[in-house]
Structures are given as C-alpha cells and as structure tokens.
Design an enzyme around this catalytic site. Structure first.
Site, PDB file in Angstrom:
ATOM      1  CB  VAL A  11      -0.957  -0.020   1.219  1.00 57.21           C
ATOM      2  CG1 VAL A  11      -1.656   1.330   1.374  1.00 57.21           C
ATOM      3  CG2 VAL A  11      -1.975  -1.132   1.059  1.00 57.21           C
ATOM      4  CB  THR A 121      -7.048  -1.867   7.395  1.00 54.60           C
ATOM      5  OG1 THR A 121      -6.942  -1.654   5.987  1.00 54.60           O
ATOM      6  CG2 THR A 121      -8.468  -2.251   7.767  1.00 54.60           C
ATOM      7  NE  ARG A 154      -9.704  -3.256  -7.976  1.00 56.69           N
ATOM      8  CZ  ARG A 154     -10.076  -3.172  -9.248  1.00 56.69           C
ATOM      9  NH1 ARG A 154     -10.787  -4.143  -9.792  1.00 56.69           N
ATOM     10  NH2 ARG A 154      -9.735  -2.141  -9.994  1.00 56.69           N
ATOM     11  CD  GLU A 155      -1.628  -7.400  -2.501  1.00 55.83           C
ATOM     12  OE1 GLU A 155      -1.109  -8.403  -3.020  1.00 55.83           O
ATOM     13  OE2 GLU A 155      -1.686  -7.211  -1.279  1.00 55.83           O
ATOM     14  CG  ASN A 208     -11.805  -5.201   2.410  1.00 52.66           C
ATOM     15  OD1 ASN A 208     -12.083  -4.902   1.250  1.00 52.66           O
ATOM     16  ND2 ASN A 208     -10.586  -5.052   2.895  1.00 52.66           N
ATOM     17  CG  PHE A 249     -15.623  -9.059  -5.413  1.00 57.69           C
ATOM     18  CD1 PHE A 249     -15.049  -8.136  -6.273  1.00 57.69           C
ATOM     19  CD2 PHE A 249     -14.843  -9.579  -4.382  1.00 57.69           C
ATOM     20  CE1 PHE A 249     -13.731  -7.731  -6.121  1.00 57.69           C
ATOM     21  CE2 PHE A 249     -13.525  -9.173  -4.220  1.00 57.69           C
ATOM     22  CZ  PHE A 249     -12.975  -8.244  -5.098  1.00 57.69           C
ATOM     23  N   GLY A 257      -8.651 -14.985  -0.214  1.00 52.20           N
ATOM     24  CA  GLY A 257      -7.436 -14.983   0.607  1.00 52.20           C
ATOM     25  C   GLY A 257      -6.844 -13.600   0.552  1.00 52.20           C
ATOM     26  CB  CYS A 260      -7.268  -6.897   2.645  1.00 56.58           C
ATOM     27  SG  CYS A 260      -5.913  -5.726   2.596  1.00 56.58           S
ATOM     28  CE  LYS A 320      -5.615  -9.218  -6.246  1.00 59.93           C
ATOM     29  NZ  LYS A 320      -6.525  -8.114  -6.170  1.00 59.93           N
TER      30      LYS A 320
HETATM   31  C1  UDX Z   1      -1.359  -2.381   4.139  1.00 60.52           C
HETATM   32  C2  UDX Z   1      -1.990  -1.719   5.364  1.00 60.52           C
HETATM   33  O1  UDX Z   1      -1.124  -0.901   5.999  1.00 60.52           O
HETATM   34  C3  UDX Z   1      -2.742  -2.697   6.161  1.00 60.52           C
HETATM   35  O2  UDX Z   1      -3.263  -2.141   7.335  1.00 60.52           O
HETATM   36  C4  UDX Z   1      -3.839  -3.065   5.242  1.00 60.52           C
HETATM   37  O3  UDX Z   1      -4.830  -3.786   5.860  1.00 60.52           O
HETATM   38  C5  UDX Z   1      -3.240  -3.829   4.092  1.00 60.52           C
HETATM   39  O4  UDX Z   1      -2.378  -3.022   3.408  1.00 60.52           O
HETATM   40  P1  UDX Z   1       0.686  -3.719   3.316  1.00 60.52           P
HETATM   41  O5  UDX Z   1       1.153  -2.533   2.551  1.00 60.52           O
HETATM   42  O6  UDX Z   1       0.106  -4.851   2.562  1.00 60.52           O
HETATM   43  O7  UDX Z   1      -0.347  -3.236   4.440  1.00 60.52           O
HETATM   44  O8  UDX Z   1       1.810  -4.239   4.329  1.00 60.52           O
HETATM   45  P2  UDX Z   1       3.283  -4.643   4.068  1.00 60.52           P
HETATM   46  O9  UDX Z   1       3.493  -4.976   2.639  1.00 60.52           O
HETATM   47  O10 UDX Z   1       3.608  -5.612   5.145  1.00 60.52           O
HETATM   48  O11 UDX Z   1       4.066  -3.283   4.340  1.00 60.52           O
HETATM   49  C6  UDX Z   1       4.243  -2.665   5.555  1.00 60.52           C
HETATM   50  C7  UDX Z   1       5.603  -1.991   5.554  1.00 60.52           C
HETATM   51  O12 UDX Z   1       5.738  -1.181   6.707  1.00 60.52           O
HETATM   52  C8  UDX Z   1       6.788  -2.965   5.559  1.00 60.52           C
HETATM   53  O13 UDX Z   1       7.661  -2.669   4.506  1.00 60.52           O
HETATM   54  C9  UDX Z   1       7.451  -2.739   6.917  1.00 60.52           C
HETATM   55  O14 UDX Z   1       8.854  -2.926   6.887  1.00 60.52           O
HETATM   56  C10 UDX Z   1       7.073  -1.302   7.195  1.00 60.52           C
HETATM   57  N1  UDX Z   1       7.068  -0.929   8.612  1.00 60.52           N
HETATM   58  C11 UDX Z   1       6.394  -1.651   9.504  1.00 60.52           C
HETATM   59  C12 UDX Z   1       7.787   0.204   9.021  1.00 60.52           C
HETATM   60  O15 UDX Z   1       8.448   0.870   8.232  1.00 60.52           O
HETATM   61  N2  UDX Z   1       7.773   0.555  10.338  1.00 60.52           N
HETATM   62  C13 UDX Z   1       7.108  -0.165  11.271  1.00 60.52           C
HETATM   63  O16 UDX Z   1       7.123   0.171  12.454  1.00 60.52           O
HETATM   64  C14 UDX Z   1       6.401  -1.306  10.828  1.00 60.52           C
HETATM   65  C1  UDX Z   2      -8.971  -6.220  -1.195  1.00 64.48           C
HETATM   66  C2  UDX Z   2     -10.059  -5.185  -1.533  1.00 64.48           C
HETATM   67  O1  UDX Z   2     -10.732  -5.594  -2.729  1.00 64.48           O
HETATM   68  C3  UDX Z   2      -9.443  -3.809  -1.722  1.00 64.48           C
HETATM   69  O2  UDX Z   2     -10.465  -2.854  -1.946  1.00 64.48           O
HETATM   70  C4  UDX Z   2      -8.596  -3.413  -0.505  1.00 64.48           C
HETATM   71  O3  UDX Z   2      -9.394  -3.083   0.592  1.00 64.48           O
HETATM   72  C5  UDX Z   2      -7.601  -4.517  -0.146  1.00 64.48           C
HETATM   73  O4  UDX Z   2      -8.271  -5.779  -0.043  1.00 64.48           O
HETATM   74  P1  UDX Z   2      -7.102  -7.557  -2.503  1.00 64.48           P
HETATM   75  O5  UDX Z   2      -6.849  -8.248  -1.210  1.00 64.48           O
HETATM   76  O6  UDX Z   2      -5.966  -7.027  -3.295  1.00 64.48           O
HETATM   77  O7  UDX Z   2      -8.104  -6.325  -2.296  1.00 64.48           O
HETATM   78  O8  UDX Z   2      -7.861  -8.592  -3.437  1.00 64.48           O
HETATM   79  P2  UDX Z   2      -9.329  -8.796  -4.003  1.00 64.48           P
HETATM   80  O9  UDX Z   2      -9.326  -8.487  -5.444  1.00 64.48           O
HETATM   81  O10 UDX Z   2     -10.349  -8.135  -3.147  1.00 64.48           O
HETATM   82  O11 UDX Z   2      -9.463 -10.380  -3.838  1.00 64.48           O
HETATM   83  C6  UDX Z   2      -9.459 -10.982  -2.565  1.00 64.48           C
HETATM   84  C7  UDX Z   2      -9.655 -12.455  -2.670  1.00 64.48           C
HETATM   85  O12 UDX Z   2     -10.968 -12.766  -3.107  1.00 64.48           O
HETATM   86  C8  UDX Z   2      -8.706 -13.170  -3.632  1.00 64.48           C
HETATM   87  O13 UDX Z   2      -8.230 -14.350  -3.034  1.00 64.48           O
HETATM   88  C9  UDX Z   2      -9.585 -13.499  -4.825  1.00 64.48           C
HETATM   89  O14 UDX Z   2      -9.146 -14.634  -5.513  1.00 64.48           O
HETATM   90  C10 UDX Z   2     -10.922 -13.716  -4.165  1.00 64.48           C
HETATM   91  N1  UDX Z   2     -12.074 -13.476  -5.063  1.00 64.48           N
HETATM   92  C11 UDX Z   2     -12.275 -12.234  -5.589  1.00 64.48           C
HETATM   93  C12 UDX Z   2     -12.965 -14.507  -5.327  1.00 64.48           C
HETATM   94  O15 UDX Z   2     -12.799 -15.630  -4.839  1.00 64.48           O
HETATM   95  N2  UDX Z   2     -14.043 -14.250  -6.135  1.00 64.48           N
HETATM   96  C13 UDX Z   2     -14.280 -13.031  -6.670  1.00 64.48           C
HETATM   97  O16 UDX Z   2     -15.286 -12.882  -7.387  1.00 64.48           O
HETATM   98  C14 UDX Z   2     -13.363 -11.987  -6.400  1.00 64.48           C
END
Ligand code: UDX
Ligand code: UDX
Length: 424
Positions: A11, A121, A154-155, A208, A249, A257, A260, A320
């Site tokens: 993110v 989040t 969405r990733e 979500n 969806f 999975g 999130c 995914k």
């Molecule tokens: C994000 C959101 O922040 C999370 O709350 C949401 O639900 C999903 O998306 P994400 O970007 O996927 O998380 O997390 P991650 O890829 O683990 O990245 C977090 C980064 O923060 C890491 O690179 C970690 O090294 C860094 N971090 C963590 C700091 O720099 N300082 C800290 O104290 C903790």
């Molecule tokens: C999600 C939210 O969509 C996004 O808005 C943000 O809050 C972060 O979390 P992400 O986790 O990147 O995004 O993936 P998403 O596209 O939501 O898919 C989540 C999971 O649901 C995946 O495992 C996917 O395979 C599954 N999925 C999605 C299904 O099984 N069926 C569907 O129709 C759509």
C-alpha cells in the site's frame, strides 16, 4: 504538498509513487533498511503492474525519495501518511504495534502543525485513540489533525485504483484539514466521502466484509448448482446483470485470501463482539470460505480416491492473479493439505517460485505437468486461460483437470480428452 509515507509495503509504495506522480514531494520511509537500499538502486521489492516505471519516473523527476531514517523523516515533513502493516493476532484482532510505534515517534518529534493520515486498516476507535494519545503525550491540539483515510486498493490493480478511484474517504474530527486533504489525490469523478474518524474506519471494514460476503454467497450458490448439475456461471451472469446485485465479486472457487479480506473479517468480528454485537452473518461468510478447499479436495478424491504418492500439479500459488503476494493464499493452503495426504506436489506460478518443503517448484508451465496424475488450477492467471491443452495432454500421465477457480472453458478442455472437474 510534502508528504512522508511510513511503510514501503504494497500500500505505502504504490500510494507513494502515485502521490509523487500527482505532483507532491513524497518521501517513503521504511524501517527495513534493505528494502530502502534496493529501492534506491531502482529495484522494486514487490510486483505490481506499472509500479516499476512510475517509481523510476518520479525518482528521476525529484518527486519521490526513499529513506530508512524514520524518526528524522517524520520530524521534517508536515504530512505523515501511515501505511505500516496491521496483521491479525491469534484472537483475530488487529496487531496495532506498528501503528503505535509510529504514533510515539510523531509524539516525540512534533513541534509544528502536522496532518497525520492513517491509511493502514485499523479497527473502529483507533484514530480516536491516536488523537487522545498525542494529547496525552503533551502535543497541543492546535499542532495536529488526525485523519482516517482508508485504502481500497486491489493488488494487481492498485495503480488503476489510485488513478480511477470510485470514492475517496476522509474521516476527520474537525473541518480544519479538509482544504489540504482535497489537494492530496487525483479525484476524477469520484465523490469525496467525509465522515467521522470511526465512520471512515468502519467504511473500510464494511466494504471488505461485503466483498467477502459476495464471494461466500457465490460459493454457496455454486455448491447448490453443483448438486443440481447447473452451470454456476449462468447464475452469476443471470443475477449479475441486475444493477442491484452487480457481476463483480461473484466468482466462485477456492475462496478469498490475501492480506485483507480474511484479516479484516476477523478484526471486524472482534470489534463487534467487544461491544456485545453478534456477527452471525460474518461467521457464516467465514465458515463457507474455510470449507472451500476441502470441498475441492473431495471433488478430486471422487476420481482419485487414494492420493498417497500421487503426483499433483498446481498452477498458481499467489492469492490471486497479477500479484506476487502469498499472504493467506488459498492455493498454498491447498498445497499443504495435499502434502498432508502424501501427494507429490509440483507447482508452477508465473510470478513466484514457491519455497515450501516437499514442493517441487517449476519455472515452466508445461514442464510442471510431466507425469502428473492431476492438474489443479488454483489461481486464474491469464496465461492459464491460454493453455495449449494438447501439450499438457502429451505430458501428463492422468487426465484430471480440477478447475478450482472456474476459469477455464470446460468444453474446450474436455475436447482434448481430459476429465474436467469443477464445483458448479
Ligand atoms: C497495508 C496496510 O497498511 C494494512 O493495514 C492493510 O490492511 C493492508 O495493506 P501492506 O502494505 O500490505 O499493508 O503491508 P506490508 O506490505 O507488510 O508493508 C508494511 C511496511 O511497513 C513494511 O515494509 C514494513 O517494513 C514497514 N514498517 C512496519 C515500518 O516501516 N515501520 C514499522 O514500524 C512497521
Ligand atoms: C482487497 C479489496 O478488494 C481492496 O479494496 C482493498 O481493501 C484490499 O483488499 P485484494 O486483497 O488485493 O483487495 O484482493 P481482491 O481483489 O479483493 O481479492 C481478494 C480475494 O478474493 C482473492 O483471493 C480473490 O481470488 C478472491 N475473489 C475475488 C474470489 O474468490 N471471487 C471473486 O469474485 C473476487
């Protein structure tokens, strides 16, 4: 604006690149020095379509910078955007340790006005807590505004979502930061939704949880369709054309999975129970999802009753398509179950070489099926939809193709002599 983004994860990094591209000066900081070092060398540690180029462009334009000096950076910048992880604890609640750590740094360094934006989040009440905490730590209320600004990225489509958002949510305590907040993002036609701090937090969870509910609904319908030998795709198409329902969806398969949906569902439940609110619907959504993998394994064992020693190939290991993210990947969970049953598991993914004891990871899609008794499609990568089935047939020993994402053209696959299995 000058913005410091804390957390260079999925993110933080995508948001940093986009905000720099929108014209801001962005410093992205992360406590992991190795991550920052590789970013400085132009190596992006995650796969997100378009991200490499966007980072390169904005670093070159002197709009995007990286640093591992968290404290100094937070002190220097007037806008702090928190994007550290908030993983699940064992009891399902969110681990806010990293957010707390950032807040303590902000508290110890703030002496001029700052806008503190929580993008991570966080459970309802967290941003109110942040506000209180800063006051407790002696920071005058005139020196900061806390803003809850959840992400909906969405990733795989994160940049598209940043450039074409369908809404921008800001939770604030007062209207003071709003003028600046409106300069933050490229809005396009998206509406702003201004609400309270807790309101914004709950919009994220509700979003979500609703998406998860749609998926579990789809999976339950697919189970019923399977029992009546009806093609679930027709049902999805049939109901999806109704704008009140929508087609998005509704894809059935191994279930949801990722980093999130599962985590946010657990955290929302935890927050509800804390306030004595029952979550029967959320519990059912979780239960359907948790049983999808076994359902697919049962489908497989109806044709291959004894899995011991069987060579099974899995295509797709990420949670995914179009990502390299393995967090809470249903495909990996499926692989672990197959290993427990004594299978010889071979895996192929276009992006990731899975490192898991007992799994043979391949770099070639067709090599991976050599002498296999069955092939399971667990992630709907585009590449798998364009498979040369004659090639697969010539290499496999068995004929089973289990489509665990209902993504293939069954008629076509059958034409090549396969036993095509799916649910619904
Ligand atoms: C994000 C959101 O922040 C999370 O709350 C949401 O639900 C999903 O998306 P994400 O970007 O996927 O998380 O997390 P991650 O890829 O683990 O990245 C977090 C980064 O923060 C890491 O690179 C970690 O090294 C860094 N971090 C963590 C700091 O720099 N300082 C800290 O104290 C903790
Ligand atoms: C999600 C939210 O969509 C996004 O808005 C943000 O809050 C972060 O979390 P992400 O986790 O990147 O995004 O993936 P998403 O596209 O939501 O898919 C989540 C999971 O649901 C995946 O495992 C996917 O395979 C599954 N999925 C999605 C299904 O099984 N069926 C569907 O129709 C759509």
């Amino acid at each position: 604006m000058r913005i410091c983004i804390v957390g260079a994860g999925y993110v933080g990094l995508t948001t940093a690149a986009a905000l720099a591209d929108f014209g801001h000066e962005v410093l992205c900081v992360d406590m992991e020095e190795s991550k920052i070092n590789s970013l400085r060398q132009g190596k992006v540690p995650i796969y997100e379509p378009g991200l490499d180029d966007l980072i390169t462009k904005n670093v070159k334009n002197n709009k995007l910078f990286f640093s591992s000096l968290v404290e100094e950076s937070i002190k220097e910048y007037p806008v702090i955007l928190i994007a550290v992880g908030t993983p699940s604890k064992d009891d399902g609640s969110s681990n806010l340790m990293f957010v707390h750590r950032v807040i303590d740094v902000i508290a110890s360094t703030t002496n001029v006005y700052k806008i503190i934006i929580t993008k991570s989040t966080v459970p309802p009440g967290t941003n109110e807590w942040i506000h209180k905490r800063l006051i407790e730590k002696g920071i005058d209320e005139d020196l900061f505004d806390v803003v809850s600004n959840p992400e909906f990225l969405r990733e795989g489509f994160a940049l598209r979502d940043l450039y074409h958002p369908n809404k921008i949510v800001f939770g604030t305590k007062t209207s003071r930061p709003i003028k600046n907040l409106k300069k933050l993002y490229y809005r396009g036609k998206a509406p702003y939704i201004f609400t309270s701090l807790t309101g914004a937090e709950l919009i994220k969870y509700a979003s979500n949880a609703f998406l998860a509910t749609k998926i579990s609904f789809a999976n339950e319908m697919a189970r019923i369709c399977d029992a009546y030998e009806v093609d679930y795709d027709d049902i999805a198409k049939g109901i999806g054309t109704d704008p009140r329902i929508g087609r998005y969806f509704l894809n059935s398969g191994l279930g949801f999975g990722g980093s999130c949906l599962p985590k946010d569902l657990s955290s929302l439940k935890h927050s509800a129970v804390k306030k004595n609110v029952e979550t029967k619907l959320l519990d059912a959504v979780r239960e359907v999802n948790d049983t999808q993998i076994d359902l697919y394994l049962n489908k497989l064992t109806t044709e291959l009753p004894d899995l011991t020693g069987k060579r099974i190939t899995i295509w797709g290991v990420t949670f995914k398509p179009d990502t390299d993210d393995l967090r809470s990947s249903p495909a990996v969970m499926m692989i672990k179950k197959l290993l427990e049953k004594g299978c010889q598991v071979h895996a192929y993914d276009p992006m990731v070489q899975l490192e898991l004891t007992g799994v043979y990871s391949h770099t070639n899609q067709y090599e991976s099926v050599k002498n296999s008794d069955a092939l399971i499609i667990s992630t709907e990568w585009q590449q798998f939809l364009e498979t040369d089935w004659a090639e697969v047939k010539s290499r496999m020993k068995g004929t089973i193709v289990l489509d665990a994402r209902n993504c293939l053209d069954g008629k076509l696959v059958r034409k090549f002599g396969f036993l095509y299995l799916r649910i619904g």
